[in-house]
Motif scaffolding. Structure first.
Motif, PDB file in Angstrom:
ATOM      1  N   ARG A 299     -11.404 -12.234  36.641  1.00 38.41           N
ATOM      2  CA  ARG A 299     -11.386 -13.289  35.635  1.00 38.41           C
ATOM      3  C   ARG A 299     -10.000 -13.939  35.634  1.00 38.41           C
ATOM      4  NH1 ARG A 299     -14.866 -10.525  30.716  1.00 38.41           N
ATOM      5  NH2 ARG A 299     -15.978  -9.037  32.035  1.00 38.41           N
ATOM      6  N   GLN A 300      -9.980 -15.246  35.460  1.00 38.44           N
ATOM      7  CA  GLN A 300      -8.724 -15.977  35.567  1.00 38.44           C
ATOM      8  C   GLN A 300      -8.592 -17.002  34.448  1.00 38.44           C
ATOM      9  OE1 GLN A 300      -7.957 -17.301  39.789  1.00 38.44           O
ATOM     10  NE2 GLN A 300     -10.100 -16.698  40.073  1.00 38.44           N
ATOM     11  N   GLY A 301      -7.395 -17.547  34.340  1.00 39.45           N
ATOM     12  CA  GLY A 301      -7.161 -18.673  33.433  1.00 39.45           C
ATOM     13  C   GLY A 301      -7.555 -18.421  32.000  1.00 39.45           C
ATOM     14  N   GLU A 302      -8.392 -19.307  31.465  1.00 33.95           N
ATOM     15  CA  GLU A 302      -8.778 -19.236  30.057  1.00 33.95           C
ATOM     16  C   GLU A 302      -9.607 -18.002  29.724  1.00 33.95           C
ATOM     17  OE1 GLU A 302      -7.855 -21.223  27.531  1.00 33.95           O
ATOM     18  OE2 GLU A 302      -6.497 -22.143  28.976  1.00 33.95           O
ATOM     19  N   ALA A 303     -10.147 -17.352  30.753  1.00 37.83           N
ATOM     20  CA  ALA A 303     -10.950 -16.149  30.499  1.00 37.83           C
ATOM     21  C   ALA A 303     -10.092 -14.928  30.200  1.00 37.83           C
ATOM     22  CB  ALA A 303     -11.848 -15.862  31.713  1.00 37.83           C
ATOM     23  N   LEU A 304      -8.784 -15.047  30.381  1.00 40.31           N
ATOM     24  CA  LEU A 304      -7.883 -13.905  30.171  1.00 40.31           C
ATOM     25  C   LEU A 304      -7.391 -13.854  28.725  1.00 40.31           C
ATOM     26  CD1 LEU A 304      -5.740 -14.143  33.425  1.00 40.31           C
ATOM     27  CD2 LEU A 304      -7.648 -12.597  32.966  1.00 40.31           C
TER      28      LEU A 304
ATOM     29  N   SER B 202     -11.229 -10.311  20.602  1.00 38.13           N
ATOM     30  CA  SER B 202     -12.641 -10.526  20.261  1.00 38.13           C
ATOM     31  C   SER B 202     -13.201 -11.751  20.963  1.00 38.13           C
ATOM     32  CB  SER B 202     -12.800 -10.678  18.744  1.00 38.13           C
ATOM     33  OG  SER B 202     -12.384  -9.506  18.088  1.00 38.13           O
ATOM     34  N   ALA B 203     -12.381 -12.781  21.105  1.00 40.33           N
ATOM     35  CA  ALA B 203     -12.856 -14.030  21.696  1.00 40.33           C
ATOM     36  C   ALA B 203     -13.088 -13.905  23.204  1.00 40.33           C
ATOM     37  CB  ALA B 203     -11.864 -15.153  21.411  1.00 40.33           C
ATOM     38  N   LYS B 204     -12.295 -13.082  23.879  1.00 35.13           N
ATOM     39  CA  LYS B 204     -12.361 -13.022  25.349  1.00 35.13           C
ATOM     40  C   LYS B 204     -13.263 -11.903  25.876  1.00 35.13           C
ATOM     41  CE  LYS B 204      -9.395 -16.371  25.585  1.00 35.13           C
ATOM     42  NZ  LYS B 204      -9.744 -17.720  26.058  1.00 35.13           N
ATOM     43  N   THR B 205     -13.676 -10.989  25.026  1.00 33.61           N
ATOM     44  CA  THR B 205     -14.677  -9.950  25.349  1.00 33.61           C
ATOM     45  C   THR B 205     -14.350  -9.138  26.592  1.00 33.61           C
ATOM     46  OG1 THR B 205     -16.109 -11.413  26.682  1.00 33.61           O
ATOM     47  CG2 THR B 205     -16.492 -11.364  24.281  1.00 33.61           C
ATOM     48  N   LEU B 206     -13.049  -8.892  26.830  1.00 30.99           N
ATOM     49  CA  LEU B 206     -12.683  -8.024  27.953  1.00 30.99           C
ATOM     50  C   LEU B 206     -12.324  -6.624  27.473  1.00 30.99           C
ATOM     51  CD1 LEU B 206     -12.368  -8.196  31.054  1.00 30.99           C
ATOM     52  CD2 LEU B 206      -9.960  -8.759  30.694  1.00 30.99           C
ATOM     53  N   GLY B 207     -12.250  -6.465  26.129  1.00 31.32           N
ATOM     54  CA  GLY B 207     -11.925  -5.148  25.584  1.00 31.32           C
ATOM     55  C   GLY B 207     -10.453  -4.839  25.594  1.00 31.32           C
TER      56      GLY B 207
ATOM     57  N   LEU C 266      -5.539  -4.939  35.735  1.00 33.34           N
ATOM     58  CA  LEU C 266      -4.896  -6.249  35.739  1.00 33.34           C
ATOM     59  C   LEU C 266      -4.433  -6.615  37.146  1.00 33.34           C
ATOM     60  CD1 LEU C 266      -2.795  -5.860  32.469  1.00 33.34           C
ATOM     61  CD2 LEU C 266      -5.103  -6.780  32.750  1.00 33.34           C
ATOM     62  N   VAL C 267      -4.445  -7.899  37.428  1.00 35.39           N
ATOM     63  CA  VAL C 267      -4.097  -8.399  38.754  1.00 35.39           C
ATOM     64  C   VAL C 267      -2.824  -9.230  38.643  1.00 35.39           C
ATOM     65  CG1 VAL C 267      -4.930  -9.622  40.796  1.00 35.39           C
ATOM     66  CG2 VAL C 267      -6.574  -8.509  39.249  1.00 35.39           C
ATOM     67  N   VAL C 268      -1.811  -8.888  39.433  1.00 36.28           N
ATOM     68  CA  VAL C 268      -0.530  -9.589  39.379  1.00 36.28           C
ATOM     69  C   VAL C 268      -0.147 -10.094  40.764  1.00 36.28           C
ATOM     70  CG1 VAL C 268       0.291  -8.251  37.404  1.00 36.28           C
ATOM     71  CG2 VAL C 268       0.758  -7.436  39.728  1.00 36.28           C
ATOM     72  N   ASP C 269       0.754 -11.087  40.792  1.00 36.33           N
ATOM     73  CA  ASP C 269       1.266 -11.565  42.076  1.00 36.33           C
ATOM     74  C   ASP C 269       2.529 -10.803  42.444  1.00 36.33           C
ATOM     75  OD1 ASP C 269       3.321 -12.635  40.548  1.00 36.33           O
ATOM     76  OD2 ASP C 269       2.644 -14.706  40.736  1.00 36.33           O
ATOM     77  N   GLU C 270       3.205 -11.233  43.516  1.00 34.47           N
ATOM     78  CA  GLU C 270       4.377 -10.499  43.989  1.00 34.47           C
ATOM     79  C   GLU C 270       5.535 -10.539  42.992  1.00 34.47           C
ATOM     80  OE1 GLU C 270       4.324 -14.698  45.435  1.00 34.47           O
ATOM     81  OE2 GLU C 270       2.929 -13.002  45.509  1.00 34.47           O
ATOM     82  N   ALA C 271       5.535 -11.518  42.098  1.00 35.98           N
ATOM     83  CA  ALA C 271       6.594 -11.611  41.094  1.00 35.98           C
ATOM     84  C   ALA C 271       6.228 -10.895  39.802  1.00 35.98           C
ATOM     85  CB  ALA C 271       6.921 -13.077  40.804  1.00 35.98           C
ATOM     86  N   GLY C 272       5.083 -10.255  39.751  1.00 44.72           N
ATOM     87  CA  GLY C 272       4.655  -9.548  38.552  1.00 44.72           C
ATOM     88  C   GLY C 272       3.973 -10.423  37.535  1.00 44.72           C
ATOM     89  N   ARG C 273       3.665 -11.673  37.903  1.00 45.20           N
ATOM     90  CA  ARG C 273       2.966 -12.567  36.970  1.00 45.20           C
ATOM     91  C   ARG C 273       1.475 -12.245  36.948  1.00 45.20           C
ATOM     92  NH1 ARG C 273       6.671 -16.259  39.478  1.00 45.20           N
ATOM     93  NH2 ARG C 273       5.081 -16.607  41.091  1.00 45.20           N
ATOM     94  N   LEU C 274       0.905 -12.316  35.760  1.00 53.08           N
ATOM     95  CA  LEU C 274      -0.522 -12.057  35.612  1.00 53.08           C
ATOM     96  C   LEU C 274      -1.327 -13.193  36.246  1.00 53.08           C
ATOM     97  CD1 LEU C 274      -2.712 -10.221  34.194  1.00 53.08           C
ATOM     98  CD2 LEU C 274      -2.654 -11.920  32.349  1.00 53.08           C
ATOM     99  N   VAL C 275      -2.257 -12.840  37.129  1.00 56.19           N
ATOM    100  CA  VAL C 275      -3.125 -13.854  37.746  1.00 56.19           C
ATOM    101  C   VAL C 275      -4.601 -13.592  37.472  1.00 56.19           C
ATOM    102  CG1 VAL C 275      -1.480 -14.421  39.572  1.00 56.19           C
ATOM    103  CG2 VAL C 275      -3.168 -12.604  39.959  1.00 56.19           C
ATOM    104  N   GLY C 276      -4.939 -12.404  36.965  1.00 54.01           N
ATOM    105  CA  GLY C 276      -6.342 -12.117  36.711  1.00 54.01           C
ATOM    106  C   GLY C 276      -6.551 -10.729  36.143  1.00 54.01           C
ATOM    107  N   ALA C 277      -7.808 -10.429  35.903  1.00 58.68           N
ATOM    108  CA  ALA C 277      -8.206  -9.103  35.419  1.00 58.68           C
ATOM    109  C   ALA C 277      -9.618  -8.837  35.914  1.00 58.68           C
ATOM    110  CB  ALA C 277      -8.139  -9.023  33.899  1.00 58.68           C
ATOM    111  N   ILE C 278      -9.906  -7.579  36.196  1.00 56.17           N
ATOM    112  CA  ILE C 278     -11.235  -7.201  36.665  1.00 56.17           C
ATOM    113  C   ILE C 278     -11.686  -5.973  35.896  1.00 56.17           C
ATOM    114  CG2 ILE C 278     -10.309  -5.802  38.572  1.00 56.17           C
ATOM    115  CD1 ILE C 278     -12.731  -6.754  40.242  1.00 56.17           C
TER     116      ILE C 278
END
Length: 322
Positions: free
Chosen positions: A204-209, A226-231, A299-311
């Motif tokens: 999941r990316q962007g507004e889904a995070l 509650s709004a994003k339902t990822l727990g 959580l999914v991060v890039d080489e700089a440690g920035r958040l890019v997604g979640a699974i």
């Protein structure tokens, strides 16, 4: 006495097992030669066979194709009426016939040879027309059929199938074929999904995070969760660098301890070192990490440690990775 189906079935299996065992000692340089011919070919393996040998041939072609050797089946009778045009000078033919005297094959053998196409034969008759035309012969002869009348192709087709499998496996090994290669020809299967699906395909990316800042009030963080339902809520700084995570489980534990939640902010309750993966990782790696850490979100991060997604585990279940 009436027929005994159990005894008959057991005898059929005994005969076929003996036929397969006998093949082992007959595997010799002809198998090595067949492997060399296939590896040297710049084209495809064209498998041919009539009747029951044709059915076996279709399976052998499918096995070869799925293990790194391009192959397909051409019906010998149809080949005589135009389908021989599918065969090019770069291809080779793998022909199956227990007797080696199939009329439909015999008609096209001279044409195949005139094309300069090499021929590998799987036959139970080393003196047959097919064997004489072949550049390499794999001996599939059996002492008897499993059929009580010794007529229906049973042990002989089992022997053909086994030799085809042996050839495919020998080629697989010679090519250095890997599980990843197998998965590429089986993208719809369980192995394909495990070896070809990456985290970036499912995350999941962007507004889904459900992202919040470290100073986000606790109540506002709960609204985001509650709004994003990822727990969970993911805490990031102003540059998007991951700071921590707060999950439903953390909330339950705070409530059980009777903690006053009203004055808290995200940074007060987050776990500062959550489990992470890169987007290029395999989805099955995410599944393994979840199982090992007993968590449901990675959580999914890039080489700089920035958040890019979640699974999440639900994402993996929907994709049939687990």
């Amino acid at each position: 006495m009436p027929p005994n189906p159990i005894a008959t079935a057991r005898e059929a299996l005994r005969i076929e097992a003996q036929a397969l065992t006998a093949l082992i000692d007959r595997i010799d340089e002809s198998m090595a030669r067949a492997v060399q011919i296939v590896l040297a070919s710049r084209g495809r393996v064209i498998v041919m066979g009539m009747g029951k040998s044709g059915h076996v041939g279709r399976k052998i072609a499918a096995t070869l194709a799925s293990t790194g050797t391009p192959a397909f089946f051409v019906h010998p009778a149809e080949a005589s009426h135009g389908d021989l045009g599918m065969v090019t000078a770069q291809d080779l033919v793998l022909a199956l016939s227990n007797s080696g005297e199939s009329d439909e094959l015999a008609v096209i053998l001279p044409v195949i040879k005139r094309l300069g196409v090499q021929l590998i034969a799987i036959t139970g008759n080393a003196q047959s027309t097919l064997a004489r035309h072949a550049d390499c012969v794999l001996d599939s002869r059996v002492e008897q059929e499993a059929c009580p009348l010794n007529l229906a192709p049973t042990a002989s087709t089992t022997a053909q199938m086994a030799l085809g499998d042996a050839l495919a496996v020998a080629l697989l090994d010679a090519r250095g074929f890997r599980p990843e290669d197998f998965a590429r020809s089986h993208p719809g299967g369980a192995l394909g999904r495990k070896l070809l699906t990456h985290v970036k395909d499912l995350m999941r990316q962007g507004e889904a995070l459900p992202t919040v800042a470290p100073d986000t009030p606790f109540t506002d963080m709960m609204k985001t969760m509650s709004a994003k339902t990822l727990g969970c809520a993911v805490v990031v700084d102003g540059s998007g660098v991951l700071q921590g995570i707060f999950t439903d489980g953390d909330l339950r534990r705070l409530i059980e301890r009777g903690t006053d939640l009203r004055p808290l902010r995200a940074a007060d309750v987050m776990h500062a070192r959550p489990r992470t993966l890169r987007a290029e990782a395999l989805a099955v790696d995410a599944a393994d990490l979840m199982e090992e850490a007993r968590i449901t979100v990675v959580l999914v991060v890039d080489e700089a440690g920035r958040l890019v997604g979640a699974i999440s585990s639900n994402d993996l279940l929907r994709a049939k990775v687990i």
